[in-house]
Design a protein around this motif. Structure first.
Motif, PDB file in Angstrom:
ATOM      1  N   GLU A 240     -24.645   8.252 -11.501  1.00  0.00           N
ATOM      2  CA  GLU A 240     -23.198   8.223 -11.523  1.00  0.00           C
ATOM      3  C   GLU A 240     -22.649   7.985 -10.111  1.00  0.00           C
ATOM      4  OE1 GLU A 240     -22.400  11.250 -15.302  1.00  0.00           O
ATOM      5  OE2 GLU A 240     -21.697  11.754 -13.304  1.00  0.00           O
ATOM      6  N   ARG A 241     -21.429   7.464 -10.079  1.00  0.00           N
ATOM      7  CA  ARG A 241     -20.774   7.283  -8.802  1.00  0.00           C
ATOM      8  C   ARG A 241     -20.456   8.651  -8.213  1.00  0.00           C
ATOM      9  NH1 ARG A 241     -16.138   2.765  -8.379  1.00  0.00           N
ATOM     10  NH2 ARG A 241     -17.868   1.688  -9.433  1.00  0.00           N
ATOM     11  N   GLU A 242     -20.696   8.809  -6.909  1.00  0.00           N
ATOM     12  CA  GLU A 242     -20.480  10.097  -6.270  1.00  0.00           C
ATOM     13  C   GLU A 242     -19.704   9.931  -4.967  1.00  0.00           C
ATOM     14  OE1 GLU A 242     -24.211  11.885  -5.150  1.00  0.00           O
ATOM     15  OE2 GLU A 242     -24.766  10.220  -3.822  1.00  0.00           O
ATOM     16  N   LEU A 243     -18.993  10.984  -4.626  1.00  0.00           N
ATOM     17  CA  LEU A 243     -18.261  10.999  -3.369  1.00  0.00           C
ATOM     18  C   LEU A 243     -19.249  11.087  -2.207  1.00  0.00           C
ATOM     19  CD1 LEU A 243     -15.616  11.341  -1.682  1.00  0.00           C
ATOM     20  CD2 LEU A 243     -15.967  13.808  -1.959  1.00  0.00           C
ATOM     21  N   VAL A 244     -19.010  10.276  -1.186  1.00  0.00           N
ATOM     22  CA  VAL A 244     -19.786  10.350   0.039  1.00  0.00           C
ATOM     23  C   VAL A 244     -18.967  11.069   1.110  1.00  0.00           C
ATOM     24  CG1 VAL A 244     -20.923   9.047   1.866  1.00  0.00           C
ATOM     25  CG2 VAL A 244     -21.015   8.224  -0.496  1.00  0.00           C
ATOM     26  N   ALA A 245     -17.759  10.594   1.330  1.00  0.00           N
ATOM     27  CA  ALA A 245     -16.892  11.192   2.339  1.00  0.00           C
ATOM     28  C   ALA A 245     -15.465  10.750   2.095  1.00  0.00           C
ATOM     29  CB  ALA A 245     -17.324  10.784   3.747  1.00  0.00           C
ATOM     30  N   SER A 246     -14.520  11.593   2.518  1.00  0.00           N
ATOM     31  CA  SER A 246     -13.119  11.246   2.372  1.00  0.00           C
ATOM     32  C   SER A 246     -12.329  11.833   3.531  1.00  0.00           C
ATOM     33  CB  SER A 246     -12.568  11.748   1.036  1.00  0.00           C
ATOM     34  OG  SER A 246     -12.594  13.154   0.997  1.00  0.00           O
ATOM     35  N   VAL A 247     -11.179  11.223   3.766  1.00  0.00           N
ATOM     36  CA  VAL A 247     -10.261  11.719   4.793  1.00  0.00           C
ATOM     37  C   VAL A 247      -8.852  11.620   4.253  1.00  0.00           C
ATOM     38  CG1 VAL A 247     -10.210   9.431   5.920  1.00  0.00           C
ATOM     39  CG2 VAL A 247      -9.482  11.480   7.192  1.00  0.00           C
ATOM     40  N   THR A 248      -8.082  12.661   4.452  1.00  0.00           N
ATOM     41  CA  THR A 248      -6.710  12.671   3.949  1.00  0.00           C
ATOM     42  C   THR A 248      -5.737  12.176   5.018  1.00  0.00           C
ATOM     43  OG1 THR A 248      -6.171  14.889   4.705  1.00  0.00           O
ATOM     44  CG2 THR A 248      -7.295  14.696   2.573  1.00  0.00           C
TER      45      THR A 248
ATOM     46  N   ILE B 294       0.803  -1.216   0.000  1.00  0.00           N
ATOM     47  CA  ILE B 294       0.000   0.000   0.000  1.00  0.00           C
ATOM     48  C   ILE B 294       0.835   1.265   0.000  1.00  0.00           C
ATOM     49  CG2 ILE B 294      -2.009  -1.088   1.041  1.00  0.00           C
ATOM     50  CD1 ILE B 294      -1.167   0.049   3.705  1.00  0.00           C
ATOM     51  N   GLY B 295       2.070   1.198   0.446  1.00  0.00           N
ATOM     52  CA  GLY B 295       2.893   2.398   0.488  1.00  0.00           C
ATOM     53  C   GLY B 295       2.283   3.420   1.421  1.00  0.00           C
ATOM     54  N   ILE B 296       2.300   4.673   0.991  1.00  0.00           N
ATOM     55  CA  ILE B 296       1.747   5.758   1.787  1.00  0.00           C
ATOM     56  C   ILE B 296       0.405   6.169   1.187  1.00  0.00           C
ATOM     57  CG2 ILE B 296       2.036   8.093   2.639  1.00  0.00           C
ATOM     58  CD1 ILE B 296       3.965   6.085   3.845  1.00  0.00           C
ATOM     59  N   ILE B 297      -0.655   5.953   1.959  1.00  0.00           N
ATOM     60  CA  ILE B 297      -1.986   6.340   1.508  1.00  0.00           C
ATOM     61  C   ILE B 297      -2.191   7.816   1.815  1.00  0.00           C
ATOM     62  CG2 ILE B 297      -4.455   6.002   1.856  1.00  0.00           C
ATOM     63  CD1 ILE B 297      -3.857   3.080   2.480  1.00  0.00           C
ATOM     64  N   THR B 298      -2.542   8.579   0.808  1.00  0.00           N
ATOM     65  CA  THR B 298      -2.735  10.014   0.995  1.00  0.00           C
ATOM     66  C   THR B 298      -4.208  10.367   1.195  1.00  0.00           C
ATOM     67  OG1 THR B 298      -2.778  10.281  -1.406  1.00  0.00           O
ATOM     68  CG2 THR B 298      -0.674  10.635  -0.290  1.00  0.00           C
ATOM     69  N   LEU B 299      -5.092   9.475   0.766  1.00  0.00           N
ATOM     70  CA  LEU B 299      -6.518   9.745   0.932  1.00  0.00           C
ATOM     71  C   LEU B 299      -7.268   8.427   0.975  1.00  0.00           C
ATOM     72  CD1 LEU B 299      -8.710  12.446  -0.683  1.00  0.00           C
ATOM     73  CD2 LEU B 299      -9.392  10.062  -0.965  1.00  0.00           C
ATOM     74  N   MET B 300      -8.265   8.349   1.833  1.00  0.00           N
ATOM     75  CA  MET B 300      -9.174   7.203   1.878  1.00  0.00           C
ATOM     76  C   MET B 300     -10.588   7.764   1.840  1.00  0.00           C
ATOM     77  SD  MET B 300      -7.425   4.718   4.747  1.00  0.00           S
ATOM     78  CE  MET B 300      -7.981   3.176   3.977  1.00  0.00           C
ATOM     79  N   GLY B 301     -11.439   7.116   1.081  1.00  0.00           N
ATOM     80  CA  GLY B 301     -12.777   7.661   0.967  1.00  0.00           C
ATOM     81  C   GLY B 301     -13.815   6.626   0.594  1.00  0.00           C
ATOM     82  N   TRP B 302     -15.045   7.058   0.654  1.00  0.00           N
ATOM     83  CA  TRP B 302     -16.193   6.243   0.288  1.00  0.00           C
ATOM     84  C   TRP B 302     -16.974   6.948  -0.818  1.00  0.00           C
ATOM     85  CZ3 TRP B 302     -16.935   1.386   1.957  1.00  0.00           C
ATOM     86  CH2 TRP B 302     -16.235   0.971   3.096  1.00  0.00           C
ATOM     87  N   TYR B 303     -17.320   6.189  -1.815  1.00  0.00           N
ATOM     88  CA  TYR B 303     -18.169   6.651  -2.898  1.00  0.00           C
ATOM     89  C   TYR B 303     -19.388   5.727  -2.947  1.00  0.00           C
ATOM     90  CZ  TYR B 303     -14.389   9.571  -4.719  1.00  0.00           C
ATOM     91  OH  TYR B 303     -13.422  10.535  -4.874  1.00  0.00           O
ATOM     92  N   ARG B 304     -20.407   6.176  -3.632  1.00  0.00           N
ATOM     93  CA  ARG B 304     -21.573   5.315  -3.798  1.00  0.00           C
ATOM     94  C   ARG B 304     -22.160   5.502  -5.190  1.00  0.00           C
ATOM     95  NH1 ARG B 304     -25.799   8.261   0.416  1.00  0.00           N
ATOM     96  NH2 ARG B 304     -26.184  10.155  -0.826  1.00  0.00           N
TER      97      ARG B 304
ATOM     98  N   LYS C 190     -12.313   3.756  -1.671  1.00  0.00           N
ATOM     99  CA  LYS C 190     -11.261   4.191  -2.594  1.00  0.00           C
ATOM    100  C   LYS C 190     -10.084   4.691  -1.781  1.00  0.00           C
ATOM    101  CE  LYS C 190     -10.220   7.763  -6.046  1.00  0.00           C
ATOM    102  NZ  LYS C 190     -10.751   8.938  -6.790  1.00  0.00           N
ATOM    103  N   ILE C 191      -8.893   4.324  -2.211  1.00  0.00           N
ATOM    104  CA  ILE C 191      -7.700   4.900  -1.613  1.00  0.00           C
ATOM    105  C   ILE C 191      -6.851   5.532  -2.707  1.00  0.00           C
ATOM    106  CG2 ILE C 191      -7.684   3.212   0.272  1.00  0.00           C
ATOM    107  CD1 ILE C 191      -5.181   1.967  -1.117  1.00  0.00           C
ATOM    108  N   LYS C 192      -6.112   6.543  -2.321  1.00  0.00           N
ATOM    109  CA  LYS C 192      -5.166   7.160  -3.235  1.00  0.00           C
ATOM    110  C   LYS C 192      -3.776   7.123  -2.617  1.00  0.00           C
ATOM    111  CE  LYS C 192      -5.938  10.539  -5.915  1.00  0.00           C
ATOM    112  NZ  LYS C 192      -6.132  11.902  -6.457  1.00  0.00           N
ATOM    113  N   ARG C 193      -2.859   6.757  -3.474  1.00  0.00           N
ATOM    114  CA  ARG C 193      -1.442   6.780  -3.096  1.00  0.00           C
ATOM    115  C   ARG C 193      -0.770   7.675  -4.123  1.00  0.00           C
ATOM    116  NH1 ARG C 193       0.145   1.181  -4.164  1.00  0.00           N
ATOM    117  NH2 ARG C 193      -1.614   1.268  -5.632  1.00  0.00           N
TER     118      ARG C 193
END
Length: 118
Positions: free
Chosen positions: A44-52, A28-38, A99-102
Motif C-alpha cells: 500500500e501507499r505509505e507516508l514517507v514525510a510531510s511538512v505543514t 494552488i491557493g494556500i497549501i497547508t501541507l506538502m508531503g511525500w508518499y511511496r 502530495k499537497i493539501k489545500r
C-alpha cells in the motif's frame, strides 16, 4: 487546476543518496501541507514525510535519521517540497509521490521511481 511536477528519482546503490523535488503551480491557493508518499510493488501507499505550512514535520519511522524534508515558499506560501534521501536501503525502492493539501483538497504528483539495488 494544480500542477505538481516531480523530479529527482533514479537508481542508486545501497548507501547512496537522491534528492526528490516537487514544484506546485497553477491555482494552488494556500497549501497547508506538502508531503511525500511511496508505494512499493504489492504494498500500500505509505507516508514517507510531510511538512505543514507551520513547518511542522513528520517522518515515517523507517526513514527517520536518513531522509530530510524541506520546502521553499514564494510570497509566504509553500510551493516546492524536497526530499533528501541519504543512506538509501534496498527497501526504499518504490514509486515516490508528492502530495499537497489545500484545506480538505488533496492533489498528487505523477510519481517518480526510486530504485536501490546493488
Amino acid at each position: 487546476q494544480v500542477q505538481l511536477v516531480e523530479s529527482g528519482g533514479g537508481s542508486v546503490q545501497p548507501g547512496g543518496s537522491l534528492r526528490l523535488s516537487c514544484a506546485a503551480s497553477g491555482s494552488i491557493g494556500i497549501i497547508t501541507l506538502m508531503g511525500w508518499y511511496r508505494q512499493a510493488p504489492g504494498k500500500e501507499r505509505e507516508l514517507v514525510a510531510s511538512v505543514t505550512s507551520g513547518d511542522s514535520v513528520n517522518y515515517a519511522d523507517s526513514v527517520k535519521g536518513r531522509f530530510t524534508i524541506s520546502s521553499i515558499s514564494r510570497d509566504n506560501a509553500k510551493t516546492t517540497v524536497y526530499l533528501q534521501m541519504d543512506n538509501l536501503k534496498l527497501e526504499d525502492t518504490a514509486v515516490y509521490y508528492c502530495k499537497i493539501k489545500r484545506g480538505i483538497l488533496a492533489s498528487w504528483g505523477q510519481g517518480t521511481q526510486v530504485t536501490v539495488s546493488s
